[in-house]
Design an enzyme around this catalytic site. Structure first.
Site, PDB file in Angstrom:
ATOM      1  N   GLU A 178      66.924 -27.459 -70.665  1.00 48.00           N
ATOM      2  CA  GLU A 178      67.806 -28.838 -70.825  1.00 48.00           C
ATOM      3  C   GLU A 178      67.048 -29.785 -71.919  1.00 48.00           C
ATOM      4  O   GLU A 178      65.897 -29.692 -71.889  1.00 48.00           O
ATOM      5  CB  GLU A 178      67.845 -29.445 -69.492  1.00 48.00           C
ATOM      6  CG  GLU A 178      68.508 -28.432 -68.424  1.00 48.00           C
ATOM      7  CD  GLU A 178      68.523 -29.164 -67.204  1.00 48.00           C
ATOM      8  OE1 GLU A 178      69.283 -28.493 -66.247  1.00 48.00           O
ATOM      9  OE2 GLU A 178      67.861 -30.313 -66.972  1.00 48.00           O
ATOM     10  N   CYS A 221      64.338 -36.462 -73.789  1.00 52.02           N
ATOM     11  CA  CYS A 221      63.425 -36.077 -73.043  1.00 52.02           C
ATOM     12  C   CYS A 221      63.536 -34.455 -73.620  1.00 52.02           C
ATOM     13  O   CYS A 221      64.514 -33.895 -73.247  1.00 52.02           O
ATOM     14  CB  CYS A 221      63.956 -36.289 -71.654  1.00 52.02           C
ATOM     15  SG  CYS A 221      62.932 -35.576 -70.420  1.00 52.02           S
ATOM     16  N   CYS A 249      59.531 -23.910 -64.297  1.00 48.37           N
ATOM     17  CA  CYS A 249      58.097 -24.359 -64.211  1.00 48.37           C
ATOM     18  C   CYS A 249      57.314 -23.426 -63.115  1.00 48.37           C
ATOM     19  O   CYS A 249      57.694 -23.105 -61.864  1.00 48.37           O
ATOM     20  CB  CYS A 249      58.051 -25.751 -63.911  1.00 48.37           C
ATOM     21  SG  CYS A 249      56.157 -26.586 -63.808  1.00 48.37           S
ATOM     22  N   CYS A 307      56.213 -28.606 -57.802  1.00 41.94           N
ATOM     23  CA  CYS A 307      56.162 -29.745 -56.973  1.00 41.94           C
ATOM     24  C   CYS A 307      57.406 -29.735 -55.995  1.00 41.94           C
ATOM     25  O   CYS A 307      58.505 -29.399 -56.587  1.00 41.94           O
ATOM     26  CB  CYS A 307      56.052 -30.772 -58.038  1.00 41.94           C
ATOM     27  SG  CYS A 307      54.830 -30.908 -59.147  1.00 41.94           S
ATOM     28  N   CYS A 311      60.611 -31.527 -56.853  1.00 40.09           N
ATOM     29  CA  CYS A 311      61.195 -31.298 -58.476  1.00 40.09           C
ATOM     30  C   CYS A 311      62.157 -30.198 -58.379  1.00 40.09           C
ATOM     31  O   CYS A 311      61.633 -28.876 -57.848  1.00 40.09           O
ATOM     32  CB  CYS A 311      60.005 -31.182 -59.514  1.00 40.09           C
ATOM     33  SG  CYS A 311      60.736 -30.599 -61.015  1.00 40.09           S
ATOM     34  N   CYS A 360      65.966 -33.830 -63.836  1.00 39.41           N
ATOM     35  CA  CYS A 360      65.370 -32.564 -64.242  1.00 39.41           C
ATOM     36  C   CYS A 360      65.935 -31.161 -63.512  1.00 39.41           C
ATOM     37  O   CYS A 360      65.805 -30.943 -62.391  1.00 39.41           O
ATOM     38  CB  CYS A 360      63.788 -32.587 -63.994  1.00 39.41           C
ATOM     39  SG  CYS A 360      62.754 -31.548 -64.552  1.00 39.41           S
TER      40      CYS A 360
HETATM   41  N1  SAH Z   1      55.809 -31.013 -65.662  1.00 46.14           N
HETATM   42  C1  SAH Z   1      55.423 -32.473 -66.173  1.00 46.14           C
HETATM   43  C2  SAH Z   1      56.547 -33.021 -66.921  1.00 46.14           C
HETATM   44  C3  SAH Z   1      58.039 -32.672 -66.401  1.00 46.14           C
HETATM   45  S1  SAH Z   1      58.403 -33.710 -65.041  1.00 46.14           S
HETATM   46  C4  SAH Z   1      55.109 -33.371 -65.149  1.00 46.14           C
HETATM   47  O1  SAH Z   1      55.319 -33.071 -63.963  1.00 46.14           O
HETATM   48  O2  SAH Z   1      54.683 -34.470 -65.481  1.00 46.14           O
HETATM   49  C5  SAH Z   1      59.069 -35.210 -65.645  1.00 46.14           C
HETATM   50  C6  SAH Z   1      58.637 -36.290 -64.598  1.00 46.14           C
HETATM   51  O3  SAH Z   1      60.022 -36.075 -63.673  1.00 46.14           O
HETATM   52  C7  SAH Z   1      57.428 -36.230 -63.624  1.00 46.14           C
HETATM   53  O4  SAH Z   1      56.807 -37.374 -63.381  1.00 46.14           O
HETATM   54  C8  SAH Z   1      58.071 -35.577 -62.351  1.00 46.14           C
HETATM   55  O5  SAH Z   1      57.179 -35.722 -61.336  1.00 46.14           O
HETATM   56  C9  SAH Z   1      59.281 -36.252 -62.292  1.00 46.14           C
HETATM   57  N2  SAH Z   1      60.405 -35.768 -61.549  1.00 46.14           N
HETATM   58  C10 SAH Z   1      60.725 -34.373 -61.169  1.00 46.14           C
HETATM   59  N3  SAH Z   1      61.713 -34.273 -60.407  1.00 46.14           N
HETATM   60  C11 SAH Z   1      62.124 -35.528 -60.124  1.00 46.14           C
HETATM   61  C12 SAH Z   1      63.095 -36.024 -59.065  1.00 46.14           C
HETATM   62  N4  SAH Z   1      63.880 -35.238 -58.361  1.00 46.14           N
HETATM   63  N5  SAH Z   1      63.238 -37.318 -58.943  1.00 46.14           N
HETATM   64  C13 SAH Z   1      62.473 -38.180 -59.747  1.00 46.14           C
HETATM   65  N6  SAH Z   1      61.408 -37.725 -60.521  1.00 46.14           N
HETATM   66  C14 SAH Z   1      61.274 -36.572 -60.548  1.00 46.14           C
HETATM   67 FE1  SF4 Z   2      56.625 -28.493 -62.857  1.00 51.34          FE
HETATM   68 FE2  SF4 Z   2      58.514 -30.252 -61.953  1.00 51.34          FE
HETATM   69 FE3  SF4 Z   2      55.951 -30.396 -61.001  1.00 51.34          FE
HETATM   70 FE4  SF4 Z   2      56.761 -31.406 -63.577  1.00 51.34          FE
HETATM   71  S1  SF4 Z   2      57.207 -32.162 -61.595  1.00 51.34           S
HETATM   72  S2  SF4 Z   2      55.001 -29.787 -62.956  1.00 51.34           S
HETATM   73  S3  SF4 Z   2      58.258 -29.758 -64.020  1.00 51.34           S
HETATM   74  S4  SF4 Z   2      57.539 -28.610 -60.795  1.00 51.34           S
END
Ligand code: SAH
Ligand code: SF4
Length: 422
Positions: A122, A135, A142, A146, A149, A395
């Protein structure tokens, strides 16, 4: 059924290998998208040009490819007419394929893209009053899981190639109609004081929509370091996409051993997905914390090359109800940032829920209070406004939505997309 069919697909490998050199397409032609000038020259030499001609042609093609966004060799007017079919027979300049695109009522645009080998990822464009941020994704899925996420729940993972990464930015410029039209335009812009000096950045002042890039799409960019670096070099090069490194931010969940290298070799702004201030909570919601703990992470931030009060590190903090959002958490956040003397700003992100998520977003009052505590300590802590909520802009969501759509719906969306892209 053979035994191998029962074998498990390997799951959380770390880091992700990239199986790729240059693979010609089915028609035998080679896609130049994502290649540096030097590599293009080598390919031209391998295809039969003498070294001097290969170097000259590579310089010309590179300029058309990255600076002007041209995909057709016939449009490269400073290359001899007889030379152009030679190029067309052997090479192409591609783009990631668009599966569907959505336009939110608030102006946010989101694209679902597909690699040549069929993986979907995306890209999101978020226009604001004073800037337009793209973005960009670095991986399909990934490996880091997390807990809040959605991308972390996807099993399929492959590193995106430099072409697939820079291709996102180029596709966005195509869609927004933002390529310099001719060398003359560039000259006029220079005369108007909009020079292309890399450090100043030529975009933004000249009315362009796409002014900033954040590596915050799908994937962990520091687990795909080489490809992200190579792609961003093309984006930052004055004869490439010419976007200043000051307008690019790379977000990491905390891959500590790669952070200094990121500052040294790429030099873009850093954002760190902190999200928690205790080992217990961060271990749970950002599992890479079990490998590289908070102290190590904050020390790596303090050592980040190029960070200063003028170029602060952004600490992203997703607001999860009853998980990380108490007053004490805010105070501990302030204490940690001060203890490590970090030139910091905090970005509070309201959790964007997705089907099956086990967390809820903190209440608006809680988010406000948390933000106040950090602000009162002298650290900027704006709350990120949720954007594109009507189009699954969290995301990883568009990909899942698309998988649920019927073929007919996808065809309809594809038609709309064609119409929208003109
Ligand atoms: N992997 C990298 C970059 C991609 S995620 C990272 O984790 O930093 C980009 C940002 O979006 C990160 O800060 C992540 O924690 C946040 N993010 C992911 N899923 C989310 C959600 N459902 N609601 C709000 N922020 C989210
Ligand atoms: Fe991966 Fe999502 Fe964690 Fe970023 S926030 S490192 S994209 S699992």
């Amino acid at each position: 059924m053979s035994d191998t069919a029962l074998m498990q697909i390997p799951g959380n490998i770390d880091p992700v290998p990239t199986p790729r050199d240059i693979t010609p397409r089915e028609d035998g032609r080679v896609d130049l998208l994502g290649l540096p000038r030097q590599r293009i020259a080598e390919l031209f030499a391998e295809a039969g040009l003498d070294a001097k001609a290969a170097k000259l042609r590579a310089k010309q093609v590179y300029h058309w490819l990255y600076h002007r966004g041209v995909t057709d060799f016939e449009a490269m007017t400073d290359i001899a007419k007889t030379m152009r079919p030679w190029l067309t027979q052997r090479f192409v300049i591609g783009r990631p394929e668009v599966v569907l695109s959505q336009h939110s009522s608030d102006g946010t645009r989101k694209w679902l893209l597909r690699t040549a080998d069929g993986h979907e990822f995306e890209m999101v464009f978020i226009p604001d009053a004073d800037r337009g941020t793209l973005c960009v994704s670095s991986q399909v899925g990934c490996t880091l899981n997390c807990r809040f996420c959605h991308t972390g729940t996807m099993r399929l993972v492959r590193n995106l190639t430099p072409g697939e990464i820079v291709g996102q930015v180029m596709l966005a410029r195509d869609a927004l109609g933002e390529w310099p039209k001719s060398a003359n335009d560039t000259r006029l812009a220079t005369m108007a004081g909009l020079d292309e000096d890399e450090d100043e950045g030529s975009y933004g002042a000249d009315g362009r929509l796409l002014t900033n890039i954040v590596m915050m799409g799908m994937g962990e960019p520091l687990y795909n370091f080489d490809n992200v670096r190579d792609a961003l070099k093309l984006v930052m090069d004055g004869d490439g996409l010419a976007l200043s490194k000051r307008r690019i931010t790379l977000s990491t969940s905390g891959v500590v051993p790669m952070m200094a290298k990121c500052g040294e070799e790429i030099g873009v702004n850093l954002a760190v997905s902190l999200h928690a201030v205790s080992k217990e909570v961060r271990d749970e919601i950002v599992p890479i914390n079990r490998k590289y703990g908070l102290e190590e992470l904050l020390q790596a931030c303090a050592d980040y090359p190029g960070a200063s009060n003028a170029r602060r590190i952004t600490f992203e903090y997703v607001m999860l109800k009853d998980k990380n959002d108490r007053d004490e958490d805010a105070r501990e956040l302030v204490r940690l940032l001060k203890h490590y003397k970090l030139p910091a700003k905090v970005n509070l992100i309201p959790f964007n829920p997705w089907p099956g998520a086990i967390y809820e977003c903190s209440t608006p009052e809680r988010v406000r209070r948390f933000s106040e505590i950090v602000f009162e300590a002298g650290i900027s802590a704006p709350v990120r406004t949720p954007r594109g909520r009507d189009i699954d802009a969290a995301c990883g969501q568009l990909k899942t939505t698309a998988q649920k759509l019927s073929r007919a719906e996808l065809d309809r969306l594809a038609e709309e997309k064609q119409a929208a892209l003109g």
